[in-house]
Design a protein around this motif. Structure first.
Motif, PDB file in Angstrom:
ATOM      1  N   HIS A 181      -9.413  45.366  -4.395  1.00 22.48           N
ATOM      2  CA  HIS A 181      -8.461  46.137  -3.596  1.00 22.48           C
ATOM      3  C   HIS A 181      -7.022  45.787  -3.990  1.00 22.48           C
ATOM      4  O   HIS A 181      -6.157  46.672  -4.054  1.00 22.48           O
ATOM      5  N   ALA A 182      -6.786  44.516  -4.262  1.00 24.87           N
ATOM      6  CA  ALA A 182      -5.462  44.116  -4.736  1.00 24.87           C
ATOM      7  C   ALA A 182      -5.170  44.755  -6.088  1.00 24.87           C
ATOM      8  O   ALA A 182      -4.039  45.177  -6.359  1.00 24.87           O
ATOM      9  N   TYR A 191      -4.270  48.344  -5.558  1.00 27.08           N
ATOM     10  CA  TYR A 191      -2.908  48.436  -5.039  1.00 27.08           C
ATOM     11  C   TYR A 191      -1.897  48.281  -6.171  1.00 27.08           C
ATOM     12  O   TYR A 191      -0.885  48.991  -6.231  1.00 27.08           O
ATOM     13  N   THR A 235      -3.562  51.322  -9.404  1.00 35.08           N
ATOM     14  CA  THR A 235      -4.151  52.608  -8.982  1.00 35.08           C
ATOM     15  C   THR A 235      -5.659  52.430  -8.831  1.00 35.08           C
ATOM     16  O   THR A 235      -6.282  51.621  -9.539  1.00 35.08           O
ATOM     17  N   ILE A 245      -5.014  53.631  -0.576  1.00 25.50           N
ATOM     18  CA  ILE A 245      -4.097  52.526  -0.861  1.00 25.50           C
ATOM     19  C   ILE A 245      -3.019  52.496   0.212  1.00 25.50           C
ATOM     20  O   ILE A 245      -2.314  53.485   0.437  1.00 25.50           O
ATOM     21  N   GLN A 272       0.444  51.539   2.352  1.00 25.83           N
ATOM     22  CA  GLN A 272       1.864  51.404   2.043  1.00 25.83           C
ATOM     23  C   GLN A 272       2.389  50.127   2.695  1.00 25.83           C
ATOM     24  O   GLN A 272       2.138  49.872   3.881  1.00 25.83           O
ATOM     25  N   GLU A 320       5.137  40.521   0.630  1.00 33.67           N
ATOM     26  CA  GLU A 320       4.162  41.498   0.127  1.00 33.67           C
ATOM     27  C   GLU A 320       2.981  40.789  -0.527  1.00 33.67           C
ATOM     28  O   GLU A 320       1.821  41.194  -0.325  1.00 33.67           O
ATOM     29  N   ILE A 342      -0.913  41.114   0.568  1.00 33.29           N
ATOM     30  CA  ILE A 342      -2.007  41.503  -0.337  1.00 33.29           C
ATOM     31  C   ILE A 342      -3.122  40.470  -0.276  1.00 33.29           C
ATOM     32  O   ILE A 342      -4.308  40.817  -0.160  1.00 33.29           O
ATOM     33  N   PHE A 377      -4.237  43.146   3.271  1.00 28.73           N
ATOM     34  CA  PHE A 377      -3.454  44.265   3.801  1.00 28.73           C
ATOM     35  C   PHE A 377      -3.550  44.375   5.329  1.00 28.73           C
ATOM     36  O   PHE A 377      -3.966  45.409   5.871  1.00 28.73           O
TER      37      PHE A 377
END
Length: 396
Positions: free
Chosen positions: A308-309, A312, A315, A338, A340, A367, A371, A375
């Motif tokens: 998933h990271a 992010y 893509t 994904i 925001q 951020e 991550i 998230f």
């Protein structure tokens, strides 16, 4: 033997009847893929038409009937009729005057069989009358379809010498329709494989990507290497890469992912970004294709634990491909949206940090923690920000 095309849905497309009336039913035949696919019970997308009429006559008759045409390949006798049910390519009957393996000089003809004789495979040289739907088969294409055999018209070596790209077309059609191998075709492709070096990279890339986009081209790609063809167009692909291609195709099918030619091309290359760059440049892939191929080539084992990271950062398509290529389960990315990042630099400035590089650094740190924690919602992000601000001010 008289054969008739079944009442396929495409034969009732809006505009075909008007086109037939404009050109005259005895002056035209539906030809090629639409006939072949109808006989196989497959969906038909493109409809092509062969005609005795010269291009200027075709355009004038269509004009009088209120049908717009576009001279899409007028130098080779092709115009496209724009119909409500979809465009139809109309090509005047032709015969080859001279060929050099890359391009042909043609002359217009009047005989249907003469036009059929210059086509590549028997299964592509099937014609149908637009009104009676009678099928005209000059070279045994219907028998070859029944046997799932891809066979060149006439002498296979001669057909390939006329257009070297027919080697790759043979394997693409074999992967799509074939079951029974044709010994003459296989021998001719192996013998003349080196002629592919004279083709434009764009034409090779077009055929390779079309082949790799088919449901399961693994056995065909392996056969291409066995015959020495793959080494000419994609020398980077070794037996272990072909094995990986098979595993990726199986994973796609198991996990419900559609075939993707760039994912599969990546499987045929070593996971080295410089190699992917070289191949993409050599094949003159599009900017999008090149970027994707190179990104996927940068795969590593950490992708499986942090997909998933990765999605992010890169893509979702890149992440899916990197996971599949490493034998992982990418199902968790299939419908994942994904997120925001729910924090703006202005919010940090409002908390007393002077606008500038420090704000950007703090934003990146928050951020990164966000991550790493998977998230979490904005409430947690604000807690992470509080922690960063406390650390900055020296409060423990």
């Amino acid at each position: 033997m008289f054969a008739r095309l079944a009442d396929a849905a495409w034969t009732r497309r809006e505009g075909l009847q008007a086109l037939t009336a404009a050109l005259g039913a005895d002056n035209m035949r539906w030809v090629g893929g639409a006939i072949r696919d109808s006989l196989l019970g497959s969906d038909v997308s493109d409809v092509d038409c062969a005609t005795r009429l010269l291009p200027d006559d075709v355009m004038e008759r269509c004009r009088l009937a209120g049908i717009r045409t576009v001279p899409t390949g007028i130098e080779h006798g092709t115009v496209t009729a724009i119909l409500k049910g979809g465009p139809v390519e109309i090509t005047t009957l032709r015969r080859d005057v001279s060929t050099d393996g890359r391009r042909a000089t043609v002359a217009f003809a009047q005989a249907w069989e003469e036009d059929a004789a210059r086509r590549d495979f028997t299964i592509n040289a099937l014609y149908a009358h637009p009104e009676t739907l009678e099928i005209f088969d000059y070279f045994g294409g219907m028998d070859d379809l029944a046997a799932r055999r891809v066979r060149f018209i006439g002498d296979a070596r001669q057909r390939i010498r006329e257009d070297h790209l027919r080697i790759l077309r043979y394997f693409r059609f074999q992967a799509r329709f074939g079951a029974e191998l044709d010994a003459e075709a296989e021998e001719a492709c192996a013998e003349l494989a080196s002629t592919l070096k004279g083709l434009s990279r764009e034409r090779i890339a077009m055929e390779l990507t079309a082949l790799l986009a088919l449901p399961d081209p693994h056995a065909t790609v392996a056969r291409m290497r066995q015959l020495g063809v793959l080494q000419v167009v994609l020398p980077e692909a070794c037996p272990q890469h072909i094995e990986l291609l098979g595993r990726v195709i199986a994973a796609e099918q198991e996990q419900g992912f559609a075939p993707d030619p760039m994912r599969r091309m990546a499987a045929l290359l070593p996971p080295i970004t410089e190699v992917a760059e070289t191949v993409a440049a050599r094949l003159r892939l599009s900017k999008t294709q090149r970027g994707h191929l190179v990104a996927v080539a940068g795969r590593n084992q950490s992708d499986l634990a942090a997909m998933h990271a990765l999605a992010y950062a890169e893509t979702a398509p890149v992440a899916i491909d990197r996971v599949l290529l490493q034998g992982g389960d990418a199902g968790g990315l299939k419908h994942w949206e994904i997120p925001q990042f729910p924090l703006k630099g202005g919010e940090i400035v409002a908390r007393g940090v002077t606008a500038g590089p420090e704000v950007a650094r703090m934003l990146r740190r928050v951020e990164q923690h966000w991550i790493e924690e998977g998230f979490p919602p904005r409430e947690r992000v604000m807690e992470l920000l509080d922690r960063e601000l406390s650390a900055r001010s020296g409060i423990s």
